[in-house]
Scaffold this active site. Structure first.
Site, PDB file in Angstrom:
ATOM      1  N   LYS A 189      12.204   8.410  34.940  1.00 21.52           N
ATOM      2  CA  LYS A 189      13.593   8.434  35.380  1.00 21.52           C
ATOM      3  C   LYS A 189      13.748   7.754  36.735  1.00 21.52           C
ATOM      4  CE  LYS A 189      13.176  13.008  37.532  1.00 21.52           C
ATOM      5  NZ  LYS A 189      13.652  14.410  37.509  1.00 21.52           N
ATOM      6  N   LYS A 210      12.286   7.705  42.321  1.00 20.91           N
ATOM      7  CA  LYS A 210      11.817   7.188  41.044  1.00 20.91           C
ATOM      8  C   LYS A 210      10.702   8.077  40.523  1.00 20.91           C
ATOM      9  CE  LYS A 210      12.822   2.246  41.680  1.00 20.91           C
ATOM     10  NZ  LYS A 210      12.247   0.873  41.680  1.00 20.91           N
ATOM     11  N   GLY A 211      10.648   8.195  39.190  1.00 20.34           N
ATOM     12  CA  GLY A 211       9.587   8.939  38.540  1.00 20.34           C
ATOM     13  C   GLY A 211       9.044   8.149  37.374  1.00 20.34           C
ATOM     14  N   ALA A 212       8.130   8.777  36.603  1.00 17.59           N
ATOM     15  CA  ALA A 212       7.517   8.090  35.471  1.00 17.59           C
ATOM     16  C   ALA A 212       8.542   7.765  34.396  1.00 17.59           C
ATOM     17  CB  ALA A 212       6.393   8.945  34.901  1.00 17.59           C
ATOM     18  N   VAL A 241      16.682   7.851  40.073  1.00 21.95           N
ATOM     19  CA  VAL A 241      17.808   8.611  40.615  1.00 21.95           C
ATOM     20  C   VAL A 241      18.573   7.721  41.595  1.00 21.95           C
ATOM     21  CG1 VAL A 241      18.530  10.698  41.821  1.00 21.95           C
ATOM     22  CG2 VAL A 241      16.478  10.734  40.392  1.00 21.95           C
ATOM     23  N   LYS A 286      14.836   7.657  30.230  1.00 22.68           N
ATOM     24  CA  LYS A 286      14.588   6.919  28.997  1.00 22.68           C
ATOM     25  C   LYS A 286      14.397   7.895  27.837  1.00 22.68           C
ATOM     26  CE  LYS A 286      14.344   2.745  30.854  1.00 22.68           C
ATOM     27  NZ  LYS A 286      15.252   1.641  30.481  1.00 22.68           N
ATOM     28  N   LEU A 309      17.634   6.864  45.197  1.00 23.61           N
ATOM     29  CA  LEU A 309      17.175   8.070  45.902  1.00 23.61           C
ATOM     30  C   LEU A 309      15.751   8.454  45.531  1.00 23.61           C
ATOM     31  CD1 LEU A 309      20.405  10.255  45.569  1.00 23.61           C
ATOM     32  CD2 LEU A 309      19.696   8.826  47.493  1.00 23.61           C
ATOM     33  N   ASP A 336       9.563  25.081  35.266  1.00 26.40           N
ATOM     34  CA  ASP A 336       8.887  24.155  36.192  1.00 26.40           C
ATOM     35  C   ASP A 336       9.333  24.420  37.625  1.00 26.40           C
ATOM     36  OD1 ASP A 336       7.092  22.206  36.867  1.00 26.40           O
ATOM     37  OD2 ASP A 336       8.421  20.529  36.448  1.00 26.40           O
TER      38      ASP A 336
END
Length: 613
Positions: free
Chosen positions: A29, A25-27, A31, A50, A23, A140
């Site tokens: 994580k 992607k991040g730096a 999903v 991580k 669903l 945030d």
């Protein structure tokens, strides 16, 4: 489950299964889509982050808190565990993505009604988090972390990984720079009201479709503007005045900022109540009415109404006095009750003549009171419009007068510029005669508003030894008169010609030395005000505005970029005067060249004109 979706991993207890559908992607994580095998639903998402095992243990308390959070406007946190090198947690899945993605798809932008609905849901979620003991701070809040189900218009706050319970003030700097409140950069700490500041930026993005501080190219520029309380440029493009007021309320300093619950009760987000008839007796005289607040958490207000003895205005006034209703609903609820009474009278049939007269009298009395109130409001509005028109006319007259005086001043200076250099040329001194005749002196004529050179001065014989001093006196008089005109022009007219003229005059009157970087701003402003014939009050005003921007020395002033000068809050005249004063060395060279010319140096006319300008 579609054929292309396959289970690639299961949780330790076997309840949740991770599918191969990514669903996002991040730096740090990734999903995935997930299935809850106990509930037989697939509206969950599984996130792999991580982290180390020790970091996961440190997060244990926060995980327990997030599991206990249950609110319709906050994404549900189901479970979490540590898997070798990853922190895995299961949350609710939102089908339409983030609010920011949803806004970008909308053309045109969402209307005010939709924005209000979104705001109420976000604020309800924040009020729930902040209502814990101690409060939970998200830290945030932004449109990227707010999720939507487009089919139902349902809004939920997500990405609770940065949330933390507040025992006293927090000091950790975390979040997105464009949405971080100024106090998050300071050492005094912050509280849950940083979420309200971030909500204000979200509201700004909903209203304009623009990311806050989009004019900045890097985080350093954003940090500088936030700490100096300079608001985003897109704020000027908000059209609705009530929405603009609400955004400004959210961006106020921490001690003045409202809570989430208080903002929910703001008139911009208020839902108009409705009056409904619950029951009535056989005679249609004793009624049970109820005020319903749709879309709000307020309880309904139920009350009895006697059609023979009560009036709508009296009953509503009594409920307001007892603080059952707010004063802002008085007129609306009064009209709603009268509407219900009219409907009952129309459906009931013709009443007795005496009762009919009583009902008519009560209705007329209510209508008259409403008309009187409307007349007063209209008269007050007309009076304000009239006063505004008078002020506009007065300002236009002042502008016209200032423009005329400025044009006359420019003309006089041009005359002086082209005539004085000819007079300053060294002329051969006449040989002494036994009986010398007195030399005619240059004549100057003083006009009612400005001093002009007399035409006789251009045709007079060569200047004597006193001519240079006379010409210098005349130029000083012109500069003095120009300074007087600029005092009013500084406040009313800021045309390009006027600004350039002020800069030229100031360059000839500045102090003839450079200031060191550690010179105090008070000393520098005092010299500038003296050189421009400004009063002590003006001097204090300039110094105060500079010090408000943390400009304490001449070095701080030199460090300013061009775009920073406009944010100081001074007039164009004052800014140019300060800039000329900073260029003291150049002014000194110019002044020495002018003195050399007057003492007999052979400078060309073109160079003399350049020195005067």
């Amino acid at each position: 489950m579609p054929d292309y979706e396959k289970v690639i991993e299961a949780s330790g207890n076997g309840r949740y299964s991770k599918l191969n559908t990514v669903l996002g992607k991040g730096a740090y994580k990734v999903v995935y889509k997930a299935i809850d095998r106990e509930e037989a639903i697939n509206d969950n998402e599984i996130t792999n982050v991580k982290v180390t095992r020790q970091e996961f243990k440190d997060l244990g308390h926060e995980i327990d808190i997030l599991k206990s959070v249950r609110h319709p406007n906050i994404i549900t946190f189901h479970d979490a565990w540590y898997n070798e090198t990853e922190f895995v947690f299961i949350t609710e899945l939102m089908t339409s993505g983030t609010l920011r993605e949803y806004i970008r798809k909308l053309t045109p932008l969402p209307n005010i009604k939709i924005v209000k609905r979104w705001c109420r849901q976000i604020l309800k979620g924040l009020a729930y988090l902040h209502g814990h003991e101690p409060p939970i701070i998200h830290r945030d809040i932004k449109c990227d972390n707010i999720f939507i189900n487009g089919a139902h218009g349902e809004i939920k706050i997500g990405d609770m990984g940065t949330a933390e319970m507040k025992n006293g003030k927090k000091y950790t700097v975390i979040g997105t720079p464009e949405f971080m409140a100024p106090e998050m950069y300071e050492e005094q700490g912050y509280n849950e009201k940083v979420d309200i500041y971030a909500f204000g930026m979200c509201l700004l993005e909903m209203a304009t479709g623009e990311y806050p501080y989009g004019e900045c190219t890097n985080a350093v520029q954003v940090f500088k503007k936030v700490t100096q309380t300079i608001k985003p440029e897109c704020l000027s493009r908000v059209q609705d005045p009530e929405l603009l007021t609400l955004v400004n309320i959210c961006l106020t300093p921490e001690d003045e900022r409202m809570t989430a619950q208080e903002i929910l009760e703001h008139r911009f987000l208020a839902v108009e109540p409705e009056v409904v008839l619950v029951s009535k007796d056989m005679t249609m005289k004793l009624l049970t009415l109820q005020v319903v607040f749709k879309g709000m958490d307020k309880l309904s207000v139920k009350f009895e109404f006697n059609a023979d003895t009560d009036t709508a205005a009296d009953v509503v006034a009594e409920m307001i006095e007892e603080q059952v209703l707010q004063n802002c609903y008085q007129q609306l609820i009064t009209c709603e009750i009268n509407r219900i009474l009219r409907d009952i009278a129309r459906n009931q049939g013709p009443p007795d003549k005496g009762e009919d007269e009583k009902i008519v009298w009560r209705r007329e009395n209510d209508i008259r009171s409403e008309l009187e109130r409307a007349k007063k409001d209209l008269a007050l509005a007309v009076e304000r419009v009239f006063e505004a028109e008078k002020k506009c006319e007065l300002l236009e007259q002042h502008n016209i007068i200032a423009e005329e005086r400025c044009k006359e001043t420019i003309f006089a200076l041009e005359q002086a510029k082209f005539q004085i250099p000819d007079l300053l040329q060294p002329q051969p001194q006449p040989q002494p005669q036994p009986q010398p005749q007195p030399q005619p002196q240059p004549q100057f004529q003083l006009q009612p508003q400005l001093q002009y050179l007399s035409p006789q001065s251009t045709t007079s014989p060569g200047p004597t030894s006193d001519d240079n001093s006379t010409n210098s006196t005349m130029l000083s008089s012109l500069e003095s008169e120009l300074s007087k005109l600029c005092v009013s022009g500084d406040e009313q007219v800021e045309t390009t010609t006027h600004s350039a003229l002020m800069e030229n005059v100031l360059a000839g009157k500045a102090k003839y030395y450079e200031y060191s970087n550690d010179t105090s701003i008070d000393k520098f402003v005092m010299d500038t005000a003296g050189a421009t014939n400004r009063s002590k009050d003006k001097q204090k005003q300039w110094a105060a505005k500079l010090q408000d921007q943390d400009i304490m020395t001449v070095g701080d002033l030199r460090d300013l970029h061009d775009e920073d000068w406009s944010g100081i809050g001074l007039t164009v005249f004052a800014l140019r005067a300060l800039k000329n004063m900073l260029a003291g060395k150049k002014a000194a060279v110019t002044q020495r060249g002018l003195q050399g010319t007057r003492s007999g140096a052979s400078t060309p006319v073109e160079e003399q004109e350049q020195e005067l300008m």
